[in-house]
Design an enzyme around this catalytic site. Structure first.
Site, PDB file in Angstrom:
ATOM      1  N   ASN A 226      52.909  29.154  50.873  1.00 17.88           N
ATOM      2  CA  ASN A 226      51.510  28.798  51.147  1.00 17.88           C
ATOM      3  C   ASN A 226      50.756  28.477  49.854  1.00 17.88           C
ATOM      4  OD1 ASN A 226      49.241  28.593  53.041  1.00 17.88           O
ATOM      5  ND2 ASN A 226      48.429  30.351  51.932  1.00 17.88           N
TER       6      ASN A 226
ATOM      7  N   TYR B  30      52.096  37.720  44.350  1.00 19.81           N
ATOM      8  CA  TYR B  30      50.760  37.103  44.464  1.00 19.81           C
ATOM      9  C   TYR B  30      50.313  36.573  43.091  1.00 19.81           C
ATOM     10  CZ  TYR B  30      45.715  36.791  44.559  1.00 19.81           C
ATOM     11  OH  TYR B  30      44.423  36.351  44.398  1.00 19.81           O
TER      12      TYR B  30
ATOM     13  N   ILE C 194      35.411  34.390  49.530  1.00 19.17           N
ATOM     14  CA  ILE C 194      34.752  33.803  48.360  1.00 19.17           C
ATOM     15  C   ILE C 194      34.398  32.334  48.627  1.00 19.17           C
ATOM     16  CG2 ILE C 194      34.931  33.398  45.867  1.00 19.17           C
ATOM     17  CD1 ILE C 194      36.908  35.807  45.801  1.00 19.17           C
TER      18      ILE C 194
ATOM     19  N   ASP D 113      40.207  24.338  55.887  1.00 23.18           N
ATOM     20  CA  ASP D 113      40.672  25.724  56.057  1.00 23.18           C
ATOM     21  C   ASP D 113      41.582  25.768  57.281  1.00 23.18           C
ATOM     22  OD1 ASP D 113      39.172  28.631  54.967  1.00 23.18           O
ATOM     23  OD2 ASP D 113      40.674  28.702  56.578  1.00 23.18           O
TER      24      ASP D 113
ATOM     25  N   PHE E 206      40.241  27.510  46.992  1.00 21.20           N
ATOM     26  CA  PHE E 206      40.337  28.956  47.232  1.00 21.20           C
ATOM     27  C   PHE E 206      41.493  29.286  48.177  1.00 21.20           C
ATOM     28  CE2 PHE E 206      35.813  28.127  46.484  1.00 21.20           C
ATOM     29  CZ  PHE E 206      35.474  29.115  45.583  1.00 21.20           C
TER      30      PHE E 206
ATOM     31  N   LEU F 124      38.721  48.324  48.005  1.00 18.96           N
ATOM     32  CA  LEU F 124      38.039  49.610  47.913  1.00 18.96           C
ATOM     33  C   LEU F 124      36.611  49.587  48.485  1.00 18.96           C
ATOM     34  CD1 LEU F 124      38.044  52.533  46.892  1.00 18.96           C
ATOM     35  CD2 LEU F 124      37.189  51.678  44.700  1.00 18.96           C
TER      36      LEU F 124
HETATM   37  N1  UDP Z   1      41.739  52.044  45.951  1.00 20.20           N
HETATM   38  C1  UDP Z   1      41.674  53.329  46.443  1.00 20.20           C
HETATM   39  N2  UDP Z   1      41.619  53.514  47.789  1.00 20.20           N
HETATM   40  C2  UDP Z   1      41.645  52.464  48.680  1.00 20.20           C
HETATM   41  C3  UDP Z   1      41.709  51.164  48.170  1.00 20.20           C
HETATM   42  C4  UDP Z   1      41.760  50.979  46.797  1.00 20.20           C
HETATM   43  O1  UDP Z   1      41.661  54.319  45.683  1.00 20.20           O
HETATM   44  O2  UDP Z   1      41.629  52.729  49.895  1.00 20.20           O
HETATM   45  C5  UDP Z   1      41.760  51.834  44.495  1.00 20.20           C
HETATM   46  C6  UDP Z   1      42.955  51.045  43.999  1.00 20.20           C
HETATM   47  O3  UDP Z   1      44.024  51.918  43.679  1.00 20.20           O
HETATM   48  C7  UDP Z   1      42.375  50.371  42.749  1.00 20.20           C
HETATM   49  C8  UDP Z   1      40.903  50.185  43.098  1.00 20.20           C
HETATM   50  O4  UDP Z   1      40.629  51.072  44.173  1.00 20.20           O
HETATM   51  O5  UDP Z   1      42.457  51.224  41.638  1.00 20.20           O
HETATM   52  C9  UDP Z   1      40.560  48.772  43.529  1.00 20.20           C
HETATM   53  O6  UDP Z   1      41.490  48.386  44.531  1.00 20.20           O
HETATM   54  P1  UDP Z   1      41.317  47.053  45.371  1.00 20.20           P
HETATM   55  O7  UDP Z   1      42.445  47.007  46.359  1.00 20.20           O
HETATM   56  O8  UDP Z   1      39.925  46.959  45.887  1.00 20.20           O
HETATM   57  O9  UDP Z   1      41.462  45.896  44.297  1.00 20.20           O
HETATM   58  P2  UDP Z   1      42.631  45.569  43.227  1.00 20.20           P
HETATM   59  O10 UDP Z   1      42.160  46.167  41.924  1.00 20.20           O
HETATM   60  O11 UDP Z   1      43.900  46.160  43.729  1.00 20.20           O
HETATM   61  O12 UDP Z   1      42.642  44.084  43.186  1.00 20.20           O
END
Ligand code: UDP
Length: 329
Positions: free
Chosen positions: A93, A142, A13, A32, A74, A191
């Site tokens: 961190n 986190y 970002i 960074d 960030f 995802l």
């Molecule tokens: N997710 C999934 N498969 C993957 C990675 C993520 O089904 O390989 C799902 C995860 O359970 C969540 C959504 O996708 O419901 C978004 O996940 P991501 O890790 O991208 O972002 P988060 O919402 O955890 O910040």
């Protein structure tokens, strides 16, 4: 020359922030440590200082060599799972880095900071869409570190007059195809990039983490926001603070939710690829639905996201298909 310091400006970002500031002709320097960032992501000739925010002498040098007018921070570790197994890495961190940054700002009389916070500060939400005044009870370190920093910002405002905007991101995705920058995490856990890596044939399937959630198709719903819309909000936040706006916390999300299956289907449409998907067990700690109320950011900052899900995925696809190995080629 008035300058904006972008800490973590070589990250996903942060690098989009630097590209936007450059586009707007705003003089920018970047700090960074390159632990997760990429020097190649810092575009437009912004000066890159490589070092750690916890190193007071490093920050002192940046603030001495530049006429810093405002800071956008960030710099953080952001892997939820890792934060659970190694919380001290995250407190060390994220919290200590921000503390060191605020100390340098206090010492150098810099009065404005925009901070990247997260929807993970809410934990399991009370209701949808989530408003900034809702309960904050993070379910992982986190989110807890980001909430702790929000607290530190509030007290530093009262004590030293450092004005802040903390922006709680929902799910950032997409890329800047003109600048040639995009998402390159190692390991990747999000995802949309994983779905697109499957479309590229780098993975044989995408795992769907649970299809037994109380949602229409049984998969988790998230609020995806284009990284460009996200960084535009930071610029508006800086301008808001420059005009004397009050410190505060704002959600950054589209206000719309999409399920994991909808994301995969949209990616199939955008890429024209099959993208095999396999239902797998739930991932620990995933709330079923996270959708932002973005009314406060609209009313106070004048922010309105412009880019919908198809554009998010098609911009991300342009990045991943042209950089199959990220910044390594
Ligand atoms: N997710 C999934 N498969 C993957 C990675 C993520 O089904 O390989 C799902 C995860 O359970 C969540 C959504 O996708 O419901 C978004 O996940 P991501 O890790 O991208 O972002 P988060 O919402 O955890 O910040």
């Amino acid at each position: 020359m008035k300058t904006i310091l972008v800490a973590g400006g070589a990250g996903y970002i942060g690098s989009h922030m630097v590209a936007l500031l450059k586009e707007r002709g705003i003089h920018t320097v970047v700090a960074d440590n390159l632990r997760t960032g990429h020097w190649q992501a810092v575009k437009g000739g912004a000066k890159l200082y490589v070092g750690d925010l916890r190193d007071a002498a490093f920050l002192d040098r940046i603030f001495t060599e530049n006429d810093i007018d405002g800071v956008i921070n960030f710099a953080a570790f952001s892997l939820v799972g890792e934060s659970v197994t190694d919380p001290l890495k995250y407190y060390g961190n994220n919290v200590a880095g921000s503390q060191s940054m605020l100390t340098a700002m206090k010492d150098h009389g810099v009065k404005r900071i925009v901070f990247s916070s997260t929807a993970a500060t809410y934990g399991e939400p009370e209701k949808q869409p989530i408003e900034e005044t809702d309960r904050t009870e993070p379910t992982n370190p986190y989110g807890a570190t980001k909430l702790a920093i929000e607290g530190m910002l509030k007290w530093c405002d009262r004590a030293y007059g450092i004005q802040y905007v903390a922006l709680r991101y929902f799910n950032a995705a997409g890329a800047n195809t003109d600048a040639g920058i995009g998402e390159d995490h190692n390991p990747e856990s999000h995802l949309i990039p994983l779905v697109l890596k499957t479309a590229l044939g780098q993975r044989d399937h995408i795992g769907i983490f649970g299809d037994d959630y109380p949602t229409a198709d049984g998969t988790c719903i998230r609020d995806y926001i284009h990284v460009r819309d996200l960084v535009e909000a930071h610029l508006l936040a800086l301008e808001y603070l420059e005009k004397g706006g009050e410190s505060g916390v704002f959600n950054l999300g589209s206000g719309d939710g999409y399920s994991v299956k909808e994301i995969i289907d949209t990616a199939r449409k955008v890429t024209g690829k099959e993208i095999p998907a396999v239902v797998e067990p739930r991932r620990a700690g995933d709330p079923s639905v996270l959708i932002a109320s973005n009314h406060k950011a609209a009313e106070v900052l004048g922010w309105k996201p412009q880019r919908g899900l198809e554009q998010i995925i098609s911009d991300a696809w342009a990045w991943h298909s042209s950089h199959p190995n990220g910044y390594e080629g």
